[in-house]
Design a protein around this motif. Structure first.
Motif, PDB file in Angstrom:
ATOM      1  N   TYR A 260       0.869  -1.177   0.000  1.00  0.00           N
ATOM      2  CA  TYR A 260       0.000   0.000   0.000  1.00  0.00           C
ATOM      3  C   TYR A 260       0.906   1.227   0.000  1.00  0.00           C
ATOM      4  O   TYR A 260       1.879   1.286   0.764  1.00  0.00           O
ATOM      5  CB  TYR A 260      -0.903   0.053   1.252  1.00  0.00           C
ATOM      6  CG  TYR A 260      -1.558   1.408   1.359  1.00  0.00           C
ATOM      7  CD1 TYR A 260      -2.714   1.692   0.646  1.00  0.00           C
ATOM      8  CD2 TYR A 260      -0.955   2.437   2.098  1.00  0.00           C
ATOM      9  CE1 TYR A 260      -3.268   2.968   0.680  1.00  0.00           C
ATOM     10  CE2 TYR A 260      -1.514   3.708   2.141  1.00  0.00           C
ATOM     11  CZ  TYR A 260      -2.665   3.964   1.418  1.00  0.00           C
ATOM     12  OH  TYR A 260      -3.201   5.219   1.431  1.00  0.00           O
ATOM     13  N   ALA A 261       0.602   2.192  -0.854  1.00  0.00           N
ATOM     14  CA  ALA A 261       1.387   3.440  -0.840  1.00  0.00           C
ATOM     15  C   ALA A 261       0.443   4.630  -0.902  1.00  0.00           C
ATOM     16  O   ALA A 261      -0.515   4.641  -1.683  1.00  0.00           O
ATOM     17  CB  ALA A 261       2.347   3.473  -2.024  1.00  0.00           C
ATOM     18  N   ASP A 262       0.742   5.638  -0.064  1.00  0.00           N
ATOM     19  CA  ASP A 262      -0.006   6.893  -0.122  1.00  0.00           C
ATOM     20  C   ASP A 262       0.249   7.577  -1.469  1.00  0.00           C
ATOM     21  O   ASP A 262       1.340   7.420  -2.057  1.00  0.00           O
ATOM     22  CB  ASP A 262       0.481   7.849   0.980  1.00  0.00           C
ATOM     23  CG  ASP A 262      -0.144   7.552   2.333  1.00  0.00           C
ATOM     24  OD1 ASP A 262      -1.213   6.920   2.381  1.00  0.00           O
ATOM     25  OD2 ASP A 262       0.452   7.979   3.344  1.00  0.00           O
ATOM     26  N   ALA A 263      -0.738   8.368  -1.904  1.00  0.00           N
ATOM     27  CA  ALA A 263      -0.631   9.022  -3.208  1.00  0.00           C
ATOM     28  C   ALA A 263       0.569   9.959  -3.305  1.00  0.00           C
ATOM     29  O   ALA A 263       1.118  10.179  -4.373  1.00  0.00           O
ATOM     30  CB  ALA A 263      -1.911   9.796  -3.501  1.00  0.00           C
ATOM     31  N   GLY A 264       0.982  10.517  -2.157  1.00  0.00           N
ATOM     32  CA  GLY A 264       2.102  11.463  -2.196  1.00  0.00           C
ATOM     33  C   GLY A 264       3.462  10.790  -2.214  1.00  0.00           C
ATOM     34  O   GLY A 264       4.485  11.454  -2.402  1.00  0.00           O
TER      35      GLY A 264
END
Ligand SMILES: Cc1cc2nc3c(=O)[nH]c(=O)nc-3n(C[C@H](O)[C@H](O)[C@H](O)COP(=O)(O)OP(=O)(O)OC[C@H]3O[C@@H](n4cnc5c(N)ncnc54)[C@H](O)[C@@H]3O)c2cc1C
Length: 299
Positions: free
Chosen positions: A97-101
């Protein structure tokens, strides 16, 4: 101080709000006039409040990633440019999972460090996770959409989770181009792999990228119209290598790149882009479609 500016400072933090901020500082082309406001948003809860408020008062906003595919107008942008400053990356078995930023490069490195294969091809692409998904960026016969299984988005103030199918990925295309949403974070499905092998694959890709132009650019300017039509080669064959207007030039290293040789304006880049587009159409009958995203006011 304007009411909106006050509100932005209140929810984002005073030092996170920039007024009349030159977009040239935030785009890889290094061109673009001032954004009325540019805000750095540190967490999702603030982002949700901010977007709800801006939509409520119908004030324009634009979410900017690394600005690696954006041509910003010399006249700037009369709205709020939003930069996401949250960048968590987590693993659960073969999922990341990766944050959009988060930077795509950080995700690529994270995958390697956790022995997860399937992203080495993306090494060296300048992008955030949000911008990479929006563009469905890709290289060497791969694209981000093929491993993006779910995305959390904000649509009209509501957080939703979209499946891979709902994102309608295509060549440099995602559903977000027709149905705007703010991408909050993404889930990628990878495969278990050998760390050393992954690192070796990344090094091969990075070595190829070193041969690309180093001057400021936004990568390939035009989409490839079909698989047997290599835009760079066609542009070169038409004698346009090195074609220059002001500080903008068709890169002799890769003729689908327009580079800023130092003091280009957005207008210079547009003049080069139109000239290439017209010349290619005149000689081949193919109207090239820009891949880059235009931000701000254009004539
Ligand atoms: C040297 C160089 C090499 C490149 N090589 C490649 C390549 O090999 N392959 C390739 O595909 N591209 C390449 N590019 C182009 C660029 O890297 C990609 O298009 C990348 O996906 C842009 O990501 P970004 O974060 O910079 O997005 P930006 O350029 O900042 O934004 C692009 C679009 O995404 C939208 N966006 C960004 N974040 C969000 C979000 N959170 N929610 C909703 N919308 C969002 C923006 O509003 C905008 O419309 C290259 C560019 C450069 C400068």
């Amino acid at each position: 101080m304007e009411l909106l500016e006050n509100y932005l400072r209140h929810i984002c933090g005073t030092e996170k709000v920039k007024v009349n901020e030159p977009l040239a500082r935030w785009t890889t082309f290094r061109v673009g006039g001032p954004a009325r406001y540019l805000v750095l948003v540190e967490d999702k809860a603030v982002l949700v409040r901010l977007i709800k408020a801006l939509e409520y008062v119908e004030y324009p906003y634009f979410v900017l990633g690394l600005g690696a595919n954006v041509l910003a107008s010399d006249a700037g942008y009369d709205g709020v440019v939003i930069k996401l400053n949250f960048n968590k990356i987590e693993q659960n078995d073969v999922f990341i999972y990766a944050d959009a930023g988060a930077k795509l490069g950080a995700v690529v490195n994270y995958a390697r460090d956790h022995g997860l294969a399937g992203l080495a091809w993306a090494a060296g692409i300048p992008a955030t996770v949000g911008g990479g998904i929006y563009m469905n960026c890709g290289a060497y016969d791969h694209c981000l959409g093929e491993i993006t299984v779910m995305v959390d988005v904000l649509v009209h103030g509501e957080i939703k989770t979209l499946t891979q199918q709902q994102m309608e990925f295509g060549y440099r295309h995602s559903v977000f181009m027709e149905q705007p949403a703010v991408i909050l974070g993404a889930y990628f499905r990878l495969e278990h792999g050998d760390k050393t092998e992954i690192e070796n694959q990344m090094q091969v890709v990075i070595a190829k990228r070193r041969r690309q132009p180093h001057a400021p650019s936004a990568g390939s300017v035009f989409k490839c119209p079909r698989t047997d039509f290599y835009v760079g080669k066609v542009v070169e064959s038409l004698g346009l290598s090195g074609y220059t207007v002001g500080g903008a030039m068709v890169s002799p290293q890769h003729c689908n790149f327009i580079v800023n040789t130092g003091n280009a304006t957005c207008e210079d880049i547009l003049q080069v882009l139109y000239h290439v587009q017209d010349t290619v159409e005149k000689h081949t009958g193919v109207l090239l479609e820009p891949e880059i995203i235009f931000l701000g006011k254009f004539e």
